[in-house]
Each structure stands twice: as C-alpha cells, then as structure tokens.
Write an enzyme that holds these catalytic residues in place. Structure first.
Site, PDB file in Angstrom:
ATOM      1  N   HIS A  91       0.868  -1.182   0.000  1.00 13.43           N
ATOM      2  CA  HIS A  91       0.000   0.000   0.000  1.00 13.43           C
ATOM      3  C   HIS A  91       0.899   1.224   0.000  1.00 13.43           C
ATOM      4  O   HIS A  91       1.742   1.373   0.879  1.00 13.43           O
ATOM      5  CB  HIS A  91      -0.884  -0.014   1.252  1.00 13.43           C
ATOM      6  CG  HIS A  91      -1.714   1.219   1.405  1.00 13.43           C
ATOM      7  ND1 HIS A  91      -3.024   1.247   1.003  1.00 13.43           N
ATOM      8  CD2 HIS A  91      -1.424   2.445   1.902  1.00 13.43           C
ATOM      9  CE1 HIS A  91      -3.511   2.452   1.267  1.00 13.43           C
ATOM     10  NE2 HIS A  91      -2.552   3.191   1.814  1.00 13.43           N
ATOM     11  N   HIS A  95       1.282   5.584  -0.598  1.00 14.17           N
ATOM     12  CA  HIS A  95       0.809   6.940  -0.838  1.00 14.17           C
ATOM     13  C   HIS A  95       1.737   7.533  -1.892  1.00 14.17           C
ATOM     14  O   HIS A  95       2.804   7.006  -2.162  1.00 14.17           O
ATOM     15  CB  HIS A  95       0.851   7.759   0.460  1.00 14.17           C
ATOM     16  CG  HIS A  95      -0.127   7.232   1.461  1.00 14.17           C
ATOM     17  ND1 HIS A  95      -1.379   7.763   1.623  1.00 14.17           N
ATOM     18  CD2 HIS A  95      -0.045   6.198   2.325  1.00 14.17           C
ATOM     19  CE1 HIS A  95      -2.023   7.083   2.551  1.00 14.17           C
ATOM     20  NE2 HIS A  95      -1.232   6.118   2.991  1.00 14.17           N
ATOM     21  N   CYS A 150      -3.805   9.659   5.013  1.00 20.76           N
ATOM     22  CA  CYS A 150      -3.345   8.770   6.068  1.00 20.76           C
ATOM     23  C   CYS A 150      -3.307   9.534   7.384  1.00 20.76           C
ATOM     24  O   CYS A 150      -2.554  10.499   7.513  1.00 20.76           O
ATOM     25  CB  CYS A 150      -1.969   8.223   5.736  1.00 20.76           C
ATOM     26  SG  CYS A 150      -1.332   7.114   7.004  1.00 20.76           S
ATOM     27  N   ASN A 167      -3.442   8.246  -2.077  1.00 19.93           N
ATOM     28  CA  ASN A 167      -2.900   6.939  -2.413  1.00 19.93           C
ATOM     29  C   ASN A 167      -2.492   6.921  -3.884  1.00 19.93           C
ATOM     30  O   ASN A 167      -2.844   7.829  -4.641  1.00 19.93           O
ATOM     31  CB  ASN A 167      -3.958   5.870  -2.161  1.00 19.93           C
ATOM     32  CG  ASN A 167      -4.387   5.854  -0.717  1.00 19.93           C
ATOM     33  OD1 ASN A 167      -3.608   5.541   0.157  1.00 19.93           O
ATOM     34  ND2 ASN A 167      -5.631   6.234  -0.455  1.00 19.93           N
TER      35      ASN A 167
END
Length: 114
Positions: free
Chosen positions: A20, A22, A53, A62
C-alpha cells in the site's frame, strides 16, 4: 523495496504479501513497480488517487488505480481492469469532490490509445 519484501517473506513465508503506497513525493508508482518486480501480486490503490493517512502527517493521496493499471499494462502485465472505466470513474470522483482527482490519467487521459 526488494530488501523489505525479502525480509517480509523470510518472517512470514506463507503470507500473501500486499503493498500500500501513498504518492506524497511522487514515488508511489515506482515503489509499486519495484514491489511487483520483487514478486508481490497484490497492490492497494484508490480510484483517482484520493485518500490520505491519519498516521503520516503530510501524506497525500494513495496511488491512483488508473495510473497503476496504465503503468502495469504498458509494462506487459495483465490486470483484468477496464482502464477506460477507471478513468471515467476517477473523473466522476473529481466532479463529486468539486475539484479534479489527483491522478494523472483522470486529467490527461490515456496515451497511446490501445
């Protein structure tokens, strides 16, 4: 990235790894590609690149699903996603937010037309 993926595999050899990212400093797609090259098969992303976040001050959105799919498709990977539908959805998200979505493809469209 490769060392981190290798360390995770060593610590949990049976786990299906997922990444994951950003895109705060415009390195999210590069990190995602490095993860794929290291053998990771699952990547998180968000249409339009929206999100944030609460744990990382200053973190921007993201990586954008449509930007990720475009990059992977151009690199020869099959994703199973409809890129045109993703771009259309990202533009819809931008309209709903009252400002363009941060993703590159929602602003520029795809090139070349495949």
């Amino acid at each position: 990235m490769t060392r981190k993926v290798e360390a995770a595999r060593k610590a949990a050899p049976e786990a299906r790894l997922r990444l994951h990212f950003h895109d705060t400093r415009n390195t999210g797609l590069a990190n995602a590609y490095a993860g794929v090259e290291a053998g990771v098969e699952v990547l998180d992303a968000s249409v339009g690149g929206i999100g944030g976040c609460p744990f990382a001050p200053g973190a921007t959105g993201n990586i954008a699903t449509e930007d990720l799919v475009y990059m992977l498709t151009r690199a020869g990977f099959e994703t199973g996603y409809d890129l045109d539908a993703l771009i259309e959805t990202a533009r819809w998200v931008g309209d709903a937010l009252g400002r363009p979505a941060p993703s590159a493809l929602s602003r520029a469209g795809r090139f070349p037309r495949l």
